[in-house]
Every structure is written in structure tokens, then in C-alpha cells.
Design a protein around this motif. Sequence first.
Motif, PDB file in Angstrom:
ATOM      1  N   ASN A 165       0.742  -1.400  -0.126  1.00  0.00           N
ATOM      2  CA  ASN A 165       0.118  -0.102  -0.091  1.00  0.00           C
ATOM      3  C   ASN A 165       0.779   1.283  -0.151  1.00  0.00           C
ATOM      4  N   LEU A 166       1.832   1.396  -0.899  1.00  0.00           N
ATOM      5  CA  LEU A 166       2.658   2.664  -1.098  1.00  0.00           C
ATOM      6  C   LEU A 166       1.948   3.372  -1.980  1.00  0.00           C
ATOM      7  N   PHE A 167       2.186   4.928  -1.727  1.00  0.00           N
ATOM      8  CA  PHE A 167       1.385   5.830  -2.342  1.00  0.00           C
ATOM      9  C   PHE A 167       2.090   6.126  -3.695  1.00  0.00           C
ATOM     10  N   GLY A 168       1.391   5.849  -4.808  1.00  0.00           N
ATOM     11  CA  GLY A 168       1.990   5.854  -6.200  1.00  0.00           C
ATOM     12  C   GLY A 168       2.635   7.264  -6.510  1.00  0.00           C
TER      13      GLY A 168
ATOM     14  N   THR B 208       8.520   8.518   5.142  1.00  0.00           N
ATOM     15  CA  THR B 208       8.409   9.723   6.191  1.00  0.00           C
ATOM     16  C   THR B 208       6.895  10.364   6.334  1.00  0.00           C
ATOM     17  N   LEU B 209       6.051  10.015   5.527  1.00  0.00           N
ATOM     18  CA  LEU B 209       4.688  10.671   5.445  1.00  0.00           C
ATOM     19  C   LEU B 209       4.113  10.510   6.667  1.00  0.00           C
ATOM     20  N   GLY B 210       3.840   9.450   7.370  1.00  0.00           N
ATOM     21  CA  GLY B 210       3.116   9.190   8.551  1.00  0.00           C
ATOM     22  C   GLY B 210       3.837   9.674   9.827  1.00  0.00           C
ATOM     23  N   ALA B 211       5.260   9.735   9.897  1.00  0.00           N
ATOM     24  CA  ALA B 211       6.087  10.232  10.872  1.00  0.00           C
ATOM     25  C   ALA B 211       5.736  11.664  10.799  1.00  0.00           C
TER      26      ALA B 211
ATOM     27  N   ASP C 188      19.440   3.413  -2.090  1.00  0.00           N
ATOM     28  CA  ASP C 188      19.726   3.993  -3.336  1.00  0.00           C
ATOM     29  C   ASP C 188      18.488   3.896  -4.265  1.00  0.00           C
ATOM     30  N   LYS C 189      17.265   3.561  -3.416  1.00  0.00           N
ATOM     31  CA  LYS C 189      15.885   3.832  -4.112  1.00  0.00           C
ATOM     32  C   LYS C 189      15.227   4.567  -3.639  1.00  0.00           C
ATOM     33  N   ALA C 190      15.769   5.670  -2.546  1.00  0.00           N
ATOM     34  CA  ALA C 190      15.196   6.719  -1.924  1.00  0.00           C
ATOM     35  C   ALA C 190      14.310   7.790  -2.824  1.00  0.00           C
ATOM     36  N   THR C 191      14.833   7.896  -4.006  1.00  0.00           N
ATOM     37  CA  THR C 191      13.992   8.781  -5.047  1.00  0.00           C
ATOM     38  C   THR C 191      13.406   8.148  -5.974  1.00  0.00           C
ATOM     39  N   GLU C 192      13.320   6.678  -5.863  1.00  0.00           N
ATOM     40  CA  GLU C 192      12.523   5.997  -6.875  1.00  0.00           C
ATOM     41  C   GLU C 192      10.748   6.436  -6.582  1.00  0.00           C
ATOM     42  N   TRP C 193      10.204   5.769  -7.528  1.00  0.00           N
ATOM     43  CA  TRP C 193       8.771   5.822  -7.503  1.00  0.00           C
ATOM     44  C   TRP C 193       8.435   4.349  -7.217  1.00  0.00           C
ATOM     45  N   PRO C 194       7.351   4.022  -6.633  1.00  0.00           N
ATOM     46  CA  PRO C 194       6.920   2.547  -6.068  1.00  0.00           C
ATOM     47  C   PRO C 194       6.877   1.802  -7.167  1.00  0.00           C
ATOM     48  N   ASP C 195       6.200   2.042  -8.381  1.00  0.00           N
ATOM     49  CA  ASP C 195       5.973   1.008  -9.525  1.00  0.00           C
ATOM     50  C   ASP C 195       7.326   0.931 -10.344  1.00  0.00           C
ATOM     51  N   ARG C 196       8.301   1.436  -9.884  1.00  0.00           N
ATOM     52  CA  ARG C 196       9.808   1.084 -10.368  1.00  0.00           C
ATOM     53  C   ARG C 196      10.586  -0.024  -9.449  1.00  0.00           C
TER      54      ARG C 196
ATOM     55  N   SER D 274      10.487  -3.811  -7.044  1.00  0.00           N
ATOM     56  CA  SER D 274       9.929  -5.084  -7.067  1.00  0.00           C
ATOM     57  C   SER D 274       8.952  -5.155  -5.860  1.00  0.00           C
ATOM     58  N   GLY D 275       8.341  -6.353  -5.665  1.00  0.00           N
ATOM     59  CA  GLY D 275       7.539  -6.519  -4.556  1.00  0.00           C
ATOM     60  C   GLY D 275       7.985  -6.595  -3.508  1.00  0.00           C
ATOM     61  N   GLY D 276       8.959  -7.437  -3.203  1.00  0.00           N
ATOM     62  CA  GLY D 276      10.010  -7.417  -2.242  1.00  0.00           C
ATOM     63  C   GLY D 276      10.526  -6.164  -1.530  1.00  0.00           C
ATOM     64  N   GLN D 277      11.088  -5.595  -2.553  1.00  0.00           N
ATOM     65  CA  GLN D 277      11.617  -4.277  -2.136  1.00  0.00           C
ATOM     66  C   GLN D 277      10.425  -3.096  -1.613  1.00  0.00           C
ATOM     67  N   ALA D 278       9.258  -3.368  -2.158  1.00  0.00           N
ATOM     68  CA  ALA D 278       8.258  -2.652  -1.716  1.00  0.00           C
ATOM     69  C   ALA D 278       7.677  -2.886  -0.292  1.00  0.00           C
ATOM     70  N   GLN D 279       7.748  -4.029   0.084  1.00  0.00           N
ATOM     71  CA  GLN D 279       7.307  -4.692   1.227  1.00  0.00           C
ATOM     72  C   GLN D 279       8.529  -4.209   2.214  1.00  0.00           C
ATOM     73  N   ARG D 280       9.764  -4.441   1.942  1.00  0.00           N
ATOM     74  CA  ARG D 280      10.921  -3.917   2.860  1.00  0.00           C
ATOM     75  C   ARG D 280      10.696  -1.997   2.981  1.00  0.00           C
ATOM     76  N   VAL D 281      10.140  -1.668   2.037  1.00  0.00           N
ATOM     77  CA  VAL D 281       9.791   0.002   2.445  1.00  0.00           C
ATOM     78  C   VAL D 281       8.643  -0.064   3.230  1.00  0.00           C
ATOM     79  N   ALA D 282       7.488  -0.717   3.265  1.00  0.00           N
ATOM     80  CA  ALA D 282       6.527  -0.917   4.034  1.00  0.00           C
ATOM     81  C   ALA D 282       6.955  -0.963   5.743  1.00  0.00           C
ATOM     82  N   ILE D 283       7.917  -2.056   5.669  1.00  0.00           N
ATOM     83  CA  ILE D 283       8.568  -2.414   7.086  1.00  0.00           C
ATOM     84  C   ILE D 283       9.235  -1.004   7.381  1.00  0.00           C
ATOM     85  N   CYS D 284       9.945  -0.514   6.701  1.00  0.00           N
ATOM     86  CA  CYS D 284      10.642   0.797   7.242  1.00  0.00           C
ATOM     87  C   CYS D 284       9.591   1.918   7.590  1.00  0.00           C
TER      88      CYS D 284
END
Length: 259
Positions: free
Chosen positions: A101-104, A113-116, A142-150, A152-162
Motif C-alpha cells: 500500500n505505497l502511495f504511487g 516519512t509521511l506518517g512520521a 539507492d531507491k530513496a528517490t525512486e517511484w513505487p512502480d519502479r 519489486s514487490g520484495g523491495q516495496a514490502q521492505r519499504v513498508a517495514i521501514c
Amino acid sequence: MSAPQMEPLAAGEPCLVVDQLVKTFDHHTVLNGITLAIEQHQVLTLIGPSGSGKSTLLRCVNLLEKPDAGSITFQGECVTTDGVDVNRVRRRMGMVFQSWNLFGHLNILDNVTLGARKAHKMPRDEAESKAMTLLSRVGLADKATEWPDRISGGQAQRVAICRALITDPELLLLDEVTSALDPELVGEVLGVIRELAEDGMTMMLATHEMGFARDVSDQVAFLHDGKVLEQTTPDVIFTEPTHERTRQFLGRLIEARRI
């Protein structure tokens, strides 16, 4: 006026106690007297067949669902009584869902950082500094400025954990966080959770990854038809379960080579 603060937790007191919890949807009882506890710095894993109530239990703990009966005590405070500030309680928990559920329309750094910044009023520079530390930890700086649709799913889930960790939660809830991933991406997410467990993060998670549950858990609870049939150590539940339904469930997984 600032929100009232929870009292410090007494030594030896569990982080979370769920007592006789009941939740019903449209006359269907999903949780039927759930009772369990999680000690500080321990991992409690929920296992059981689909529909046994694991996700609903996690949502009740996070107060996304209101129980119909029973109580939830978090850090020494009953949080299911009338008048409790739900948002105050949620600010002390983190939750990661099956879908990330990342914001596209936001890049990875802003997603973390949005919620924080909005809910916790954390200054942007502090939030971004913490976010970069977390992203570095999970190999995604290295993905900090990347967009969610760019990514992988595994990377996106790691972002969600962060995103869930940035506010230093006292309890982390994880709901089948690998179920939407391709098999080859599961390991990278489980690796992050394993590191959190080794660092002493108190966690309650639902998973179908039995090998992982056996390795990472301090306690495992088997749910069936909205009830906890047994809660014990992974060594006991995976080798000498006491309930026939638990033995049946694990036996089928062994036959399917899932354990």
C-alpha cells in the motif's frame, strides 16, 4: 493540550495481553474468546488455516477493528475501554499488511516519512535522516528517490517495514507480509524480520512460512475457528503439538513439503 501518556511498564509485565476477545461480522463469529500474551522483546507467531482469525486478531490489536467483547491490554493499559484515544495507541504500534500500500504519487523516501511527519509531527529533516538509516539497513538507500512502480514487490514490502519502524514502535504487527510476493522475493523480506527479532523487537506476526516461524519465534499460537487451541514454544508445537487439530494441520503441511 497534549495527550495523556501511558505509565512506564512494570518489570516483567507482558507487552500485550489479549483476554477472551470476541469479534463478529454479520452474525459470523471470527474471534471466539481469543486469549494470549506477548512478553517484551519476544516474537509471537500466529499460524493456522486461512479464515482462522489471524488477520482479524492483528487488526483488533491495532484497533482497526473494535472487538465485541473481551479486552486488550497494551503496555499495562487496557486499550479497549471507552474513551481511549485510539490514535495515541496506534502511534506506539507499527503494522505491515499483506499488500504494501505505497502511495504511487510519492517517492520511496516520502512514503516512509509521511506518517512520521503528519501523525507524529516529526520534523522533515529528522524523519528523512531516520528513513535513510532504515532504508540503508534493508539495502534500499539507492531507491530513496525512486517511484513505487519502479521497484519489486520484495523491495516495496521492505519499504513498508521501514515505514512502520520509523516511529520506533513498541510492538510491530505483521500480517502475512510475504503472501503477495513471488517465491524468490520472500527470503529478502523474511531476512529483515529475522534481523528485527535478533535485535529484540517485540513482534506479533501471522505467516504460512512454517520454517521461518520455527526459526524466529519465541512462542507460536495455533488458531482454528477463531480460537487459540494452543500457544507454546516452536520446538513443542512443531514436534509434539497437544491438540489433534494442530497435528492435523501440521501433518498436511509436512505432506505438502511446506515444513
